[in-house]
Design a protein around this motif. Structure first.
Motif, short mmCIF file in Angstrom:
data_model
loop_
_atom_site.label_atom_id
_atom_site.label_comp_id
_atom_site.label_asym_id
_atom_site.label_seq_id
_atom_site.Cartn_x
_atom_site.Cartn_y
_atom_site.Cartn_z
N GLN A 189 7.45 10.23 -13.88
CA GLN A 189 7.48 8.78 -14.09
C GLN A 189 8.84 8.37 -14.64
O GLN A 189 9.30 8.89 -15.64
CB GLN A 189 6.38 8.35 -15.07
CG GLN A 189 4.97 8.63 -14.57
CD GLN A 189 4.64 7.86 -13.31
OE1 GLN A 189 4.99 6.69 -13.18
NE2 GLN A 189 3.97 8.51 -12.37
N GLU A 228 7.65 -2.58 -9.73
CA GLU A 228 6.63 -3.57 -10.11
C GLU A 228 7.14 -4.99 -9.87
O GLU A 228 6.38 -5.85 -9.42
CB GLU A 228 6.19 -3.37 -11.56
CG GLU A 228 5.37 -2.12 -11.79
CD GLU A 228 4.15 -2.01 -10.89
OE1 GLU A 228 3.42 -3.03 -10.72
OE2 GLU A 228 3.91 -0.92 -10.33
N ASN A 273 3.95 5.84 -5.32
CA ASN A 273 3.93 5.88 -6.78
C ASN A 273 2.87 6.85 -7.29
O ASN A 273 3.09 7.59 -8.26
CB ASN A 273 3.71 4.48 -7.35
CG ASN A 273 4.03 4.43 -8.83
OD1 ASN A 273 5.03 4.98 -9.27
ND2 ASN A 273 3.18 3.76 -9.58
N ASN A 274 1.71 6.86 -6.65
CA ASN A 274 0.64 7.78 -7.04
C ASN A 274 1.01 9.23 -6.75
O ASN A 274 0.59 10.14 -7.46
CB ASN A 274 -0.67 7.42 -6.32
CG ASN A 274 -1.23 6.12 -6.81
OD1 ASN A 274 -0.96 5.67 -7.92
ND2 ASN A 274 -2.02 5.47 -5.97
N PHE A 275 1.78 9.45 -5.71
CA PHE A 275 2.19 10.80 -5.34
C PHE A 275 3.28 11.34 -6.26
O PHE A 275 3.33 12.54 -6.54
CB PHE A 275 2.68 10.81 -3.89
CG PHE A 275 3.19 12.15 -3.44
CD1 PHE A 275 2.30 13.17 -3.12
CD2 PHE A 275 4.55 12.39 -3.35
CE1 PHE A 275 2.77 14.41 -2.73
CE2 PHE A 275 5.03 13.63 -2.95
CZ PHE A 275 4.14 14.65 -2.63
N LYS A 276 4.15 10.44 -6.72
CA LYS A 276 5.29 10.84 -7.53
C LYS A 276 4.83 11.55 -8.80
O LYS A 276 3.96 11.08 -9.52
CB LYS A 276 6.12 9.60 -7.87
CG LYS A 276 7.47 9.90 -8.46
CD LYS A 276 8.31 8.65 -8.59
CE LYS A 276 7.60 7.66 -9.46
NZ LYS A 276 8.41 6.61 -9.97
N LYS A 277 5.43 12.70 -9.06
CA LYS A 277 5.04 13.51 -10.22
C LYS A 277 5.71 13.03 -11.52
O LYS A 277 5.09 13.01 -12.55
CB LYS A 277 5.44 14.98 -9.99
CG LYS A 277 4.91 15.58 -8.71
CD LYS A 277 3.45 15.92 -8.82
CE LYS A 277 3.01 16.71 -7.61
NZ LYS A 277 2.03 16.08 -6.81
N ASN A 336 10.07 2.32 -12.17
CA ASN A 336 8.76 1.67 -12.11
C ASN A 336 8.87 0.16 -12.36
O ASN A 336 8.16 -0.62 -11.74
CB ASN A 336 7.80 2.30 -13.12
CG ASN A 336 7.33 3.67 -12.68
OD1 ASN A 336 7.49 4.02 -11.52
ND2 ASN A 336 6.77 4.42 -13.60
N ASP A 357 2.30 1.82 -3.42
CA ASP A 357 1.27 2.37 -4.32
C ASP A 357 1.03 3.85 -4.04
O ASP A 357 0.92 4.66 -4.96
CB ASP A 357 -0.04 1.59 -4.18
CG ASP A 357 0.02 0.23 -4.84
OD1 ASP A 357 0.87 0.03 -5.74
OD2 ASP A 357 -0.79 -0.64 -4.45
N ASP A 358 0.95 4.21 -2.75
CA ASP A 358 0.73 5.61 -2.39
C ASP A 358 1.90 6.48 -2.86
O ASP A 358 1.68 7.58 -3.39
CB ASP A 358 0.56 5.75 -0.87
CG ASP A 358 -0.74 5.16 -0.36
OD1 ASP A 358 -1.64 4.86 -1.20
OD2 ASP A 358 -0.86 4.98 0.87
N LYS A 366 6.94 -5.49 -6.13
CA LYS A 366 5.55 -5.68 -5.71
C LYS A 366 5.05 -7.07 -6.09
O LYS A 366 4.33 -7.71 -5.32
CB LYS A 366 4.66 -4.59 -6.33
CG LYS A 366 4.85 -3.24 -5.66
CD LYS A 366 4.15 -2.10 -6.38
CE LYS A 366 2.73 -2.34 -6.70
NZ LYS A 366 2.06 -1.22 -7.38
N LYS A 389 0.84 -1.20 0.00
CA LYS A 389 0.00 0.00 0.00
C LYS A 389 0.87 1.25 0.00
O LYS A 389 0.60 2.20 -0.74
CB LYS A 389 -0.94 0.01 1.20
CG LYS A 389 -1.87 1.23 1.20
CD LYS A 389 -2.72 1.30 2.41
CE LYS A 389 -3.62 2.51 2.46
NZ LYS A 389 -3.14 3.73 1.88
#
Length: 151
Positions: free
Chosen positions: A122, A131, A116-120, A127, A113-114, A134, A110
């Motif tokens: 890519q 992955e 990765n979602n926050f990162k501006k 990644n 994921d948080d 994960k 989790k």
């Protein structure tokens, strides 16, 4: 008083070292846990036996037993006709331990994921590694949960 169980000194010392490290236990608590491993017949070990066999003070043994009980590594029982408490290895602890490990892996997933979602920005290489990590966590969670279901 005599020892109610027979122990092998080398195996005992190896167990003290191993479980002290694995469970992050202080030396006396690790000795108590290792001593209980030799109670194959589940007769239980009394407080007084720990004091005598481990040559430790009552307060030190009491503190160590409290730590082991609160961390669910051991359990205690009173026999119907006695006031003494008998201590045993908690057979359920293996399951509890691995459930905690699974929960930590889920929490890490989790968090990843948080983040990765926050990162501006890519970064494809980053990644890919995340992955793969994960996927490793997911695979281990499934494997441990399947094994836990068999316990």
């Amino acid at each position: 008083m005599h020892k109610s169980i027979e122990i092998d000194e080398k195996i005992f010392q190896d167990a003290v070292k191993f479980y002290g490290t694995v469970f992050n236990l202080p030396p006396l608590a690790s000795k108590i846990y290792a001593y209980l491993l030799f109670d194959y017949d589940k007769v239980g070990i009394t407080f007084d036996e720990f004091v005598e066999v481990l040559s430790a003070s009552k307060s030190s043994v009491s503190t160590s037993i409290s730590l082991l009980l609160s961390s669910q590594l051991i359990i205690d029982h009173n026999k119907m006709d006695e006031r003494k408490r008998y201590f045993f290895i908690n057979d359920e602890y293996k399951k509890i331990r691995f459930e905690k490990i699974v929960q930590k892996m889920k929490d890490e997933l989790k968090l990843l994921d948080d983040l990765n979602n926050f990162k501006k920005v890519q970064d494809e290489g980053y990644n890919e590694k995340i992955e793969a990590y994960k996927a490793l966590l997911d695979k281990n969670i499934i494997n441990i949960q399947e094994s836990l279901n068999k316990l």
